[in-house]
Design a protein around this motif. Structure first.
Motif, short mmCIF file in Angstrom:
data_model
loop_
_atom_site.label_atom_id
_atom_site.label_comp_id
_atom_site.label_asym_id
_atom_site.label_seq_id
_atom_site.Cartn_x
_atom_site.Cartn_y
_atom_site.Cartn_z
N UNK A 5 0.79 -0.91 0.00
CA UNK A 5 0.08 -0.42 -0.09
C UNK A 5 0.82 1.14 0.35
N UNK A 6 1.77 1.04 0.95
CA UNK A 6 2.74 2.13 0.85
C UNK A 6 3.61 2.85 -0.46
N UNK A 56 2.01 1.59 -3.30
CA UNK A 56 0.73 2.21 -4.00
C UNK A 56 0.27 3.99 -3.92
N UNK A 57 0.85 3.66 -2.68
CA UNK A 57 0.47 5.51 -2.65
C UNK A 57 1.72 6.45 -3.22
N UNK A 117 0.63 6.36 -7.16
CA UNK A 117 -0.94 7.32 -7.53
C UNK A 117 -0.36 8.19 -7.31
N UNK A 118 0.27 9.00 -5.98
CA UNK A 118 1.23 10.43 -6.00
C UNK A 118 1.01 10.86 -7.04
N UNK A 139 -0.87 11.23 -10.32
CA UNK A 139 -2.13 11.78 -10.08
C UNK A 139 -0.88 13.70 -10.09
N UNK A 163 -6.16 15.32 -11.88
CA UNK A 163 -7.88 15.46 -11.74
C UNK A 163 -8.21 16.90 -12.45
N UNK A 171 -10.05 19.68 -11.62
CA UNK A 171 -10.66 20.23 -10.47
C UNK A 171 -11.70 21.92 -10.81
N UNK A 223 -2.42 26.47 -1.36
CA UNK A 223 -2.65 25.05 -0.63
C UNK A 223 -3.82 25.04 -0.15
N UNK A 224 -3.96 25.52 0.63
CA UNK A 224 -6.30 25.92 1.30
C UNK A 224 -6.21 26.10 0.02
N UNK A 246 -11.04 22.33 -5.19
CA UNK A 246 -11.86 20.91 -4.59
C UNK A 246 -12.69 20.24 -3.41
#
Lengths: 236, 182
Positions: free
Chosen positions: B24-25, B27-28, B31-32, B35, B40, B42, B75-76, B82
């Motif tokens: 999973x790490x 994959x994380x 995918x990071x 992406x 995607x 937004x 960022x915020x 989003x």
């Protein structure tokens, strides 16, 4: 998974007056407000805090009061113990969220504004995922320190997660922003089903959540495996 | 998992859990990276008006103007976009209450802002991003919602309260909100 341990954990939590009072305060005030003036499901208490109240000290307190030494004298494996504690905390917090949701929906219905099935589904899914995530992170923190020190560790990580991105952004240090964001994901593991549905599925959001939960549990098991327990030690 | 015995102590290596955590790490991270290279869309679901359009529509309909003071590097602000503005349901709620006007800061990118952006930032004493300002159609004191800390429902509730507040003139209200950057 050892279900005897799971139910023993739940009985232990129900027998703690302080935790019962804290749950009543966190969940009760928003429910009373909804009963008095109506509102939406978002008025309800945060699932994260319910999970935190249920799970705080879930391993550390067993170490502090010597229960763990006695427990491991029985035929119980450490991984099974850790996973059972996490599952018990998730189950306990999940049950509270369901109860809170039922009472909140009833309060909204009394004000002739019942929640839609979609809202109920999203609230429930988000709440249970949040509870499972928070319980996993507390399991990790609780495996590293004794007593309720896990809350202190989470507080420090939360403060760092808030401040590091601000400092990193001001100084242009992207590694610091990244570290702060990862700490935020760790302390506040969340998978927002509503956002996934409305904005489309994201593998990254899913793997961030799952790797936080599974990773926390794996490290907690390793930490408990490595822990030396002795009756002679003051704080083991 | 068999029960431990004296010959088999309580310590067990949770191989499956460790393999799963490592997978999973990976994959994380994968995918990071994926992406971040293939973001995607937004795009905001809110239909932002230009300043003249927004002010005219506000006078015509009686709805308050919602100014979104934002910046691309913030960022915020991206999180707010989003989680709230890109959400069709939330966008609908916002458009029912307000006439939305986006005020995008370009100082870092272009070295200066368009005059109307500077003027609005000075007028509302904008000190950080994101900052949402709700201004009633008849002028009066605005309501300022400062920052965004990821509490989507809280933000929507603050907006609903702000819409109700500007209908009756009162003192400038500063609603707290974490995650403000400048």
């Amino acid at each position: 998974m050892n279900y005897t341990l799971v139910f023993a954990f739940l009985r232990q939590r129900l027998a703690s007056p302080l935790r019962v009072i804290l749950v009543a305060v966190v969940a009760g005030f928003p429910l009373l407000a909804m009963l008095a003036a109506g509102g939406s499901l978002s008025t309800l208490g945060n699932s994260y805090f319910l999970a935190l109240i249920v799970s705080a000290g879930l391993i550390g307190q067993d170490v502090s009061n010597g229960t763990l030494q006695l427990l491991f004298a029985r035929p119980v494996s450490r991984p099974s113990y850790v996973l059972s504690r996490w599952f018990g905390a998730t189950l306990g917090a999940g049950a509270l969220i369901v109860l809170e949701l039922a009472l909140g929906a009833a309060a909204m219905a009394l004000h002739h504004d019942p929640p839609t099935p979609g809202d109920v589904g999203v609230f429930l899914a988000n709440g249970v995922l949040m509870a499972a995530g928070a319980a996993a992170v507390v399991t990790l923190a609780s495996s590293l320190v004794t007593g309720l020190g896990d809350l202190g560790l989470l507080l420090v990580a939360w403060l760092l997660g808030l401040t590091l991105p601000q400092i990193g952004m001001a100084r242009g240090w992207s590694w610091m922003v990244f570290t702060g964001e990862q700490l935020q994901h760790l302390v506040w593991p969340q998978l927002d089903v509503g956002t996934l549905v409305s904005r489309g599925f994201s593998w990254h959001d899913l793997t961030v959540y799952l790797s936080t939960v599974i990773g926390s549990l794996a490290i907690a098991v390793v930490a408990v495996n490595r822990r030396e327990l002795s009756y002679a030690s003051a704080n083991a | 998992m068999p029960a431990p015995t004296p010959e088999h102590p309580s310590r067990r290596l949770p191989r499956l859990l460790l393999i799963l955590a490592a997978a999973l790490l990976i994959a994380r991270v994968a995918t990071g990276v994926w992406e971040s290279r293939h973001p995607r869309p937004t795009a905001s679901a809110v239909r932002w008006r230009s300043l003249p359009q927004g002010v005219a529509e506000s006078r015509e309909t009686g709805k308050p103007v919602l100014y979104d003071f934002t910046a691309e590097w913030c960022g915020p602000c991206q999180m707010l976009n989003k989680e709230v503005f890109a959400n069709p349901g939330d966008a609908q709620r916002i458009e029912a209450l307000f006439v939305p006007v986006r005020v995008q800061d370009r100082e870092r990118e272009d070295g200066h802002n368009p005059a109307w952006v500077d003027s609005l930032q000075r007028h509302y004493r904008i000190t950080g991003f994101p900052m949402l300002v709700v201004q009633g159609p008849d002028g009066g004191e605005p309501v300022v919602i400062d920052g965004y800390g990821g509490d989507r429902e809280g933000e929507l509730q603050s907006l609903a309260r702000a819409a109700a507040t500007v209908r009756t003139p009162r003192l400038r209200l500063q609603l707290p909100g974490p995650g403000n950057t400048r």
